[in-house]
Design a protein around this motif. Sequence first.
Motif, mmCIF file in Angstrom:
data_model
loop_
_atom_site.group_PDB
_atom_site.id
_atom_site.type_symbol
_atom_site.label_atom_id
_atom_site.label_comp_id
_atom_site.label_asym_id
_atom_site.label_seq_id
_atom_site.Cartn_x
_atom_site.Cartn_y
_atom_site.Cartn_z
ATOM 1 N N GLY A 237 -28.160 -2.397 -32.852
ATOM 2 C CA GLY A 237 -26.962 -2.150 -33.089
ATOM 3 C C GLY A 237 -25.787 -1.170 -34.106
ATOM 4 O O GLY A 237 -25.597 -1.018 -34.749
ATOM 5 N N GLU A 257 -21.870 -0.909 -34.027
ATOM 6 C CA GLU A 257 -21.644 -1.180 -33.176
ATOM 7 C C GLU A 257 -20.719 -2.644 -33.446
ATOM 8 O O GLU A 257 -21.589 -4.022 -33.699
ATOM 9 C CB GLU A 257 -22.674 -1.163 -31.703
ATOM 10 N N ASP A 258 -19.269 -2.925 -33.199
ATOM 11 C CA ASP A 258 -18.936 -4.110 -32.705
ATOM 12 C C ASP A 258 -18.716 -4.642 -33.826
ATOM 13 O O ASP A 258 -18.981 -5.755 -33.692
ATOM 14 C CB ASP A 258 -19.917 -5.256 -31.588
ATOM 15 N N SER A 293 -16.761 0.017 -32.240
ATOM 16 C CA SER A 293 -17.547 0.334 -33.065
ATOM 17 C C SER A 293 -17.093 1.694 -33.862
ATOM 18 O O SER A 293 -15.855 1.707 -33.684
ATOM 19 C CB SER A 293 -18.637 0.367 -32.087
#
Length: 339
Positions: A237, A257-258, A293
């Motif tokens: 990620g 990420e996220d 993100s």
Amino acid sequence: MTKNDLARALDGLEDRHILEACEAPTRRRDPILRRIAVIAAAAVLCLALALPALASSDMGYELLYAAVPALAQRFRPVRLACVDNDIQMEVLAASVRDDTAEAYIALRDRAGDRIDGTADLFDSWSFHTAYDSMGTCRMESYNEDTGTAVFYVYSTAMDGQELSERGSKATFSVHRILSGKQAAEGVPLGAALKDLPAEAATRTVTELRGGSGGWSGDSALVCLATRSEPLLAPADGVTVTAAGWVDEALHIQVRYEDILRTDDHGFLYYIDEDGEAIYADSSFSFWDDDGVSSIEEYVFELDPQDLDPDAFYGDFYTASALTEGNWQVTFPLESEDTE
């Protein structure tokens, strides 16, 4: 009358006073005044009767707490355990010491392994009390055999008053549980920092999420242009999306990420000749085009002649599972432990 005046008046209201008012003999008085008195008495009676039900429902409790915290806590029923989404939260012990309330709260997944030794409440916890307070929450222990994580929480009254004199309750709530946390520390970044151009391609960002260090809070900053292909993927990620020199400062851009579901984050640093870790002089972050993100740009005030790509490292942290729900327990603030 202020809401604090109303709170004090209602807090001292007992059921027998309401009944006495309703059963008192009728006296001769002005009809208009009598009508006003009846309406006022009815309003107080309705409010008094409705408060317990209001405080029992989650939505009603939040509304009442926002208006009059002392009343919300007085009428909130004691509940030492609850279950949501097959995860149980339970008060193991609670006590009062001087101006501080403390408790041990257990979380256990009854249907799987979403509670592990890395469980994190992801800043979703809250400690509601009848007084202004400040507190904290930390994991105390984890039992692998039972899959139970125990958290220690405490709340201290900001006015310093003895809590045992207040005769109130505390409510502890949790809405998000993060688990499967992983750490990748001391990851070499040299592969992404070799053969950098003297002046990197840049763009301007106008909506920033935040920053640190020398970041001044400017609403627009020059950052690196994100490459179509990442330079490095140091952890799950996490990708290094660009690196280069901007106004004689080294910028390293990382995509997390996220972050709202995995709490991806990290720190970049280089090791100097004395073996000391030197962190970025400043950093700033903004949302990626997907709106999920986060892009963070780390800025090192270095002389290009002093750059040693192999001296740069990163510590990165992520998680694999987020469980959402509504867990809430309420316990009395008493001098003796509640077990």
